[in-house]
Write a protein that holds these residues in place. Structure first.
Motif, PDB file in Angstrom:
ATOM      1  N   ALA A  19     -16.849  44.187  97.677  1.00  0.00           N
ATOM      2  CA  ALA A  19     -15.606  44.216  96.899  1.00  0.00           C
ATOM      3  C   ALA A  19     -15.418  42.902  96.166  1.00  0.00           C
ATOM      4  O   ALA A  19     -15.849  41.842  96.636  1.00  0.00           O
ATOM      5  CB  ALA A  19     -14.407  44.484  97.809  1.00  0.00           C
ATOM      6  N   THR A  20     -14.761  42.974  95.010  1.00  0.00           N
ATOM      7  CA  THR A  20     -14.365  41.769  94.300  1.00  0.00           C
ATOM      8  C   THR A  20     -12.932  41.926  93.851  1.00  0.00           C
ATOM      9  O   THR A  20     -12.540  42.972  93.314  1.00  0.00           O
ATOM     10  CB  THR A  20     -15.299  41.463  93.113  1.00  0.00           C
ATOM     11  OG1 THR A  20     -14.886  40.227  92.500  1.00  0.00           O
ATOM     12  CG2 THR A  20     -15.294  42.568  92.062  1.00  0.00           C
ATOM     13  N   ASP A  21     -12.122  40.911  94.097  1.00  0.00           N
ATOM     14  CA  ASP A  21     -10.702  40.940  93.748  1.00  0.00           C
ATOM     15  C   ASP A  21     -10.494  40.012  92.559  1.00  0.00           C
ATOM     16  O   ASP A  21     -10.645  38.789  92.677  1.00  0.00           O
ATOM     17  CB  ASP A  21      -9.867  40.484  94.946  1.00  0.00           C
ATOM     18  CG  ASP A  21      -8.401  40.860  94.809  1.00  0.00           C
ATOM     19  OD1 ASP A  21      -7.895  40.838  93.664  1.00  0.00           O
ATOM     20  OD2 ASP A  21      -7.772  41.182  95.832  1.00  0.00           O
ATOM     21  N   PRO A  46     -17.767  43.190 105.333  1.00  0.00           N
ATOM     22  CA  PRO A  46     -17.961  41.812 105.801  1.00  0.00           C
ATOM     23  C   PRO A  46     -17.378  40.820 104.793  1.00  0.00           C
ATOM     24  O   PRO A  46     -17.534  40.996 103.575  1.00  0.00           O
ATOM     25  CB  PRO A  46     -19.483  41.662 105.896  1.00  0.00           C
ATOM     26  CG  PRO A  46     -19.995  43.068 105.995  1.00  0.00           C
ATOM     27  CD  PRO A  46     -19.059  43.912 105.194  1.00  0.00           C
ATOM     28  N   PRO A  47     -16.705  39.770 105.236  1.00  0.00           N
ATOM     29  CA  PRO A  47     -16.064  38.832 104.302  1.00  0.00           C
ATOM     30  C   PRO A  47     -17.042  38.190 103.328  1.00  0.00           C
ATOM     31  O   PRO A  47     -16.664  37.886 102.192  1.00  0.00           O
ATOM     32  CB  PRO A  47     -15.414  37.788 105.226  1.00  0.00           C
ATOM     33  CG  PRO A  47     -16.027  37.985 106.559  1.00  0.00           C
ATOM     34  CD  PRO A  47     -16.431  39.420 106.633  1.00  0.00           C
ATOM     35  N   GLU A  48     -18.309  38.015 103.745  1.00  0.00           N
ATOM     36  CA  GLU A  48     -19.279  37.403 102.831  1.00  0.00           C
ATOM     37  C   GLU A  48     -19.665  38.335 101.697  1.00  0.00           C
ATOM     38  O   GLU A  48     -20.312  37.913 100.734  1.00  0.00           O
ATOM     39  CB  GLU A  48     -20.526  36.948 103.586  1.00  0.00           C
ATOM     40  CG  GLU A  48     -21.330  38.062 104.229  1.00  0.00           C
ATOM     41  CD  GLU A  48     -20.885  38.379 105.651  1.00  0.00           C
ATOM     42  OE1 GLU A  48     -21.671  39.035 106.367  1.00  0.00           O
ATOM     43  OE2 GLU A  48     -19.768  37.958 106.036  1.00  0.00           O
ATOM     44  N   ARG A  49     -19.252  39.599 101.760  1.00  0.00           N
ATOM     45  CA  ARG A  49     -19.522  40.535 100.672  1.00  0.00           C
ATOM     46  C   ARG A  49     -18.235  40.883  99.912  1.00  0.00           C
ATOM     47  O   ARG A  49     -18.138  41.914  99.252  1.00  0.00           O
ATOM     48  CB  ARG A  49     -20.202  41.809 101.185  1.00  0.00           C
ATOM     49  CG  ARG A  49     -21.567  41.544 101.817  1.00  0.00           C
ATOM     50  CD  ARG A  49     -22.527  42.693 101.572  1.00  0.00           C
ATOM     51  NE  ARG A  49     -22.895  42.783 100.170  1.00  0.00           N
ATOM     52  CZ  ARG A  49     -23.398  43.893  99.608  1.00  0.00           C
ATOM     53  NH1 ARG A  49     -23.558  44.993 100.341  1.00  0.00           N
ATOM     54  NH2 ARG A  49     -23.733  43.907  98.331  1.00  0.00           N
ATOM     55  N   ILE A  50     -17.260  39.975  99.991  1.00  0.00           N
ATOM     56  CA  ILE A  50     -16.007  40.109  99.248  1.00  0.00           C
ATOM     57  C   ILE A  50     -15.797  38.817  98.464  1.00  0.00           C
ATOM     58  O   ILE A  50     -15.930  37.723  99.013  1.00  0.00           O
ATOM     59  CB  ILE A  50     -14.802  40.336 100.185  1.00  0.00           C
ATOM     60  CG1 ILE A  50     -15.033  41.551 101.083  1.00  0.00           C
ATOM     61  CG2 ILE A  50     -13.519  40.508  99.370  1.00  0.00           C
ATOM     62  CD1 ILE A  50     -13.985  41.700 102.179  1.00  0.00           C
ATOM     63  N   SER A  51     -15.469  38.934  97.166  1.00  0.00           N
ATOM     64  CA  SER A  51     -15.225  37.744  96.356  1.00  0.00           C
ATOM     65  C   SER A  51     -13.843  37.801  95.719  1.00  0.00           C
ATOM     66  O   SER A  51     -13.272  38.874  95.509  1.00  0.00           O
ATOM     67  CB  SER A  51     -16.295  37.596  95.268  1.00  0.00           C
ATOM     68  OG  SER A  51     -16.290  38.694  94.385  1.00  0.00           O
ATOM     69  N   LEU A  64     -15.788  47.986  95.450  1.00  0.00           N
ATOM     70  CA  LEU A  64     -14.379  48.089  95.086  1.00  0.00           C
ATOM     71  C   LEU A  64     -14.028  46.913  94.185  1.00  0.00           C
ATOM     72  O   LEU A  64     -14.225  45.754  94.567  1.00  0.00           O
ATOM     73  CB  LEU A  64     -13.512  48.072  96.346  1.00  0.00           C
ATOM     74  CG  LEU A  64     -11.997  48.148  96.151  1.00  0.00           C
ATOM     75  CD1 LEU A  64     -11.590  49.461  95.480  1.00  0.00           C
ATOM     76  CD2 LEU A  64     -11.278  47.985  97.492  1.00  0.00           C
ATOM     77  N   VAL A  65     -13.540  47.209  92.978  1.00  0.00           N
ATOM     78  CA  VAL A  65     -13.198  46.164  92.004  1.00  0.00           C
ATOM     79  C   VAL A  65     -11.686  46.159  91.815  1.00  0.00           C
ATOM     80  O   VAL A  65     -11.107  47.127  91.302  1.00  0.00           O
ATOM     81  CB  VAL A  65     -13.902  46.399  90.651  1.00  0.00           C
ATOM     82  CG1 VAL A  65     -13.493  45.335  89.643  1.00  0.00           C
ATOM     83  CG2 VAL A  65     -15.420  46.392  90.835  1.00  0.00           C
ATOM     84  N   GLY A  66     -11.039  45.092  92.220  1.00  0.00           N
ATOM     85  CA  GLY A  66      -9.594  44.972  92.055  1.00  0.00           C
ATOM     86  C   GLY A  66      -9.237  44.352  90.719  1.00  0.00           C
ATOM     87  O   GLY A  66      -9.798  43.335  90.329  1.00  0.00           O
ATOM     88  N   GLY A  67      -8.308  44.963  89.989  1.00  0.00           N
ATOM     89  CA  GLY A  67      -7.979  44.471  88.656  1.00  0.00           C
ATOM     90  C   GLY A  67      -9.040  44.855  87.654  1.00  0.00           C
ATOM     91  O   GLY A  67      -9.411  44.075  86.765  1.00  0.00           O
TER      92      GLY A  67
END
Length: 308
Positions: A216-218, A234-239, A152-155
């Motif tokens: 995911a990346t925000d 998992p939070p470690e797979r979100i940036s 999931l790519v935010g922005g």
């Protein structure tokens, strides 16, 4: 004398002035670049508008403007290595890129950067890579995106998002990008599946991906990161790249954290036609205020360039 964009007080586009300044020259261990193109990033006008943000980078007024540039080396100082007169180059010069000439140490110091421009990549495209490309590489790399992931790519429609979507696709991932509905067709051109941002994002993503999201990346704030956490990522797979207070455990990163091979992957992808960089608009340096005004509207699909 030469030209440079200067501001003496912090503020909006109206504080930017194109001025005549003494022509800089390459000193010991330095090269001078005749700039042809500058690529705008949000941080450029944030630093010009906000004294506190500028102070974090050691910028005080009066200051030059811009970071990303491309051009040709036209002076090599004594002791400078790795570059010769006539070399096409691109890189970053904090707070001084929007000028006829940029002087950079070799090797570059601090936030500055300089690379040779590969044959087959235009100055226009090369100028877009240092901030947007490397930030995207860091955002995708830190969460270890790989084949089989659903990311999931935010922005996704922004300058960093365009690179992030394509880098994730190159890694073999399925990409879902948040955007306004008017931007959906733009995202589809890059192989992403669009979803509307805003309240209820997690529910909309869940309906689109019954199998779940794995990373995911925000690239804008924290909305996408929070939605990913709600979906069990998992939070470690979100940036995040632009969140002063990212949710617990989420990885905050930036272009300086990109791995050593990131630039080569990006330029190889561009040369192979697997990464494209949309240019939304080009302005001559005399119209720098107009360029920044358009950019601050945050509704641009692709990069805004300034030419010299």
């Amino acid at each position: 004398m030469s030209r440079a964009v200067i501001y003496e007080t912090f503020g909006g586009p109206e504080v930017l002035e194109l001025r005549q300044i003494p022509e800089p020259h390459a000193g010991q261990g330095e090269v001078r670049v005749k700039v042809t193109t500058v690529s705008l990033n949000p941080m450029d006008w944030v630093l010009a508008a906000q004294r506190e943000a500028a102070a974090q980078f050691g910028i005080t007024v009066p200051s030059g403007f811009g970071y990303d540039f491309a051009g040709v080396v036209d002076e090599v100082g004594e002791g400078a290595t790795g570059f010769a007169v006539g070399d096409r180059v691109f890189g970053g010069a904090l707070g001084r890129a929007a000028a006829d000439f940029v002087v950079v140490k070799t090797p570059p110091e601090g936030a500055d950067a300089l690379w040779h421009t590969p044959q087959g990549i235009s100055d226009e495209v090369a100028s877009t890579i240092p901030v947007a490309g490397m930030t995207a590489a860091a955002a995708i790399g830190v969460i270890d995106v790989r084949a089989g992931d659903t990311v999931l790519v935010g922005g996704a429609a922004g300058g960093v998002g365009v690179f992030a979507m394509q880098l994730a696709k190159l890694a073999g991932a399925r990409v879902i990008g948040t955007a306004s509905e008017s931007t959906f067709e733009f995202l589809r051109k890059f192989g992403a599946e669009p979803v509307t941002y805003g309240p209820g994002l997690a529910d909309r993503v869940k309906a689109l991906t019954p199998g779940g999201v794995s990373a995911a990346t925000d690239l804008f704030g924290t909305e996408t990161a929070e939605a990913a956490l709600a979906l069990g990522v998992p939070p470690e797979r979100i940036s995040t790249i632009a969140a002063p207070n990212p949710p617990g455990g989420v990885r905050a990163t930036g272009g300086m954290a990109a791995d050593a091979g990131a630039m080569e992957r990006i330029t190889d992808g561009i040369l192979a036609g697997k990464i494209t960089v949309p240019i939304a608009a080009t302005f001559p340096i005399e119209q720098v205020r107009d360029a920044v005004t358009v950019h601050t509207g945050r509704h641009v699909h692709g990069k805004i360039l300034i030419t010299l």
